[in-house]
Write an enzyme that holds these catalytic residues in place. Sequence first.
Site, mmCIF file in Angstrom:
data_model
loop_
_atom_site.group_PDB
_atom_site.id
_atom_site.type_symbol
_atom_site.label_atom_id
_atom_site.label_comp_id
_atom_site.label_asym_id
_atom_site.label_seq_id
_atom_site.Cartn_x
_atom_site.Cartn_y
_atom_site.Cartn_z
ATOM 1 C CG ASP A 12 0.042 50.704 28.268
ATOM 2 O OD1 ASP A 12 -0.620 49.654 28.256
ATOM 3 O OD2 ASP A 12 0.867 51.004 27.388
ATOM 4 C CE LYS A 13 0.739 52.774 38.244
ATOM 5 N NZ LYS A 13 1.634 52.089 39.203
#
Length: 322
Positions: free
Chosen positions: A144-145
């Site tokens: 995830d970012k």
Amino acid sequence: MSDPVSPFRLVVDASTAGQRADRALADAIGTVSRSRVKALIESGNLSVNGKTVCEPAETLRDGMEMVLTFPAPTPARPVAEQIPLNILYEDDDLIVLDKQAGLVTHPAPGNETGTLVNALLGHCGEGFEGIGGEKRPGIVHRLDKDTSGLMVVAKTAMVHNALSEAFAARDIDRAYLALAWGLLPAEGEFDGSIGRDKRDRKRMAVVGSGGKVALTRFKLIEPYQAAVSLIECRLATGRTHQIRVHLSNAGHPLLGDPVYLRRIPAAARGLSQDAKEAALDFPRQALHATRLGFIHPRTKKQLSFETAPPEDFQALKKRLIG
């Protein structure tokens, strides 16, 4: 259908009053689908009387002035960009890197540039294009970012296929460090199936039916003031947001999680004031991919890597000690 070049303006009159915003705009434009208009509105591209409106079902009233803007066209393929990467290992077949928090893995709506893929194209050059797909060259797995940590990227088609198969077969050694609210037991596991949250399609959830089997094992490393637990998580499956969803569902959401932490946890009352402020103000999910091990597809040698969490994670731990 294609987007208009300029912003589209519509003043509501008797013929459109009472309609939904997305339907009225799609009908008035004529060359853009209602689903496209709906997505644009949800992304904040509609203003009504000068104020942003993100609800496609907004009921129109006579005299309203609506302005729908259209994002600039994005390139069909990701473009190379010079973005610093923390590369731990590289050969002709693959790269192992420590991804910084805040870096999106691959281009997607809203994040067409500035991603890991753009950085890899800048680092590897033209020969890297198309390895595993135009939009996600080299990407075998993703973080995830706002999750930091170890990733492996393929530089050849053979290695991409081999690593993809290894991830699918769970032949990869992966471990994550996480800071979760509450006091967890010394070890345990979560095995709830994961699927889309029916109330919010942007979230995942533990579901009773229709989801994919998911299993997360954990062990407690260190508790902080009996209010926060530093744990190591290992994935027996690899579902979207798996660790975040399983811990949230169990009542132990990750510190700073912007999606699965919706209210101040009761456990926060057990922290000192300074520790509480640090925990509640942490701007991202406290999750780090700390260990990665696999067999090199070409050389057949075992490769193992381990990294400590980044500075913001470490600073949070120190303040939690009190």
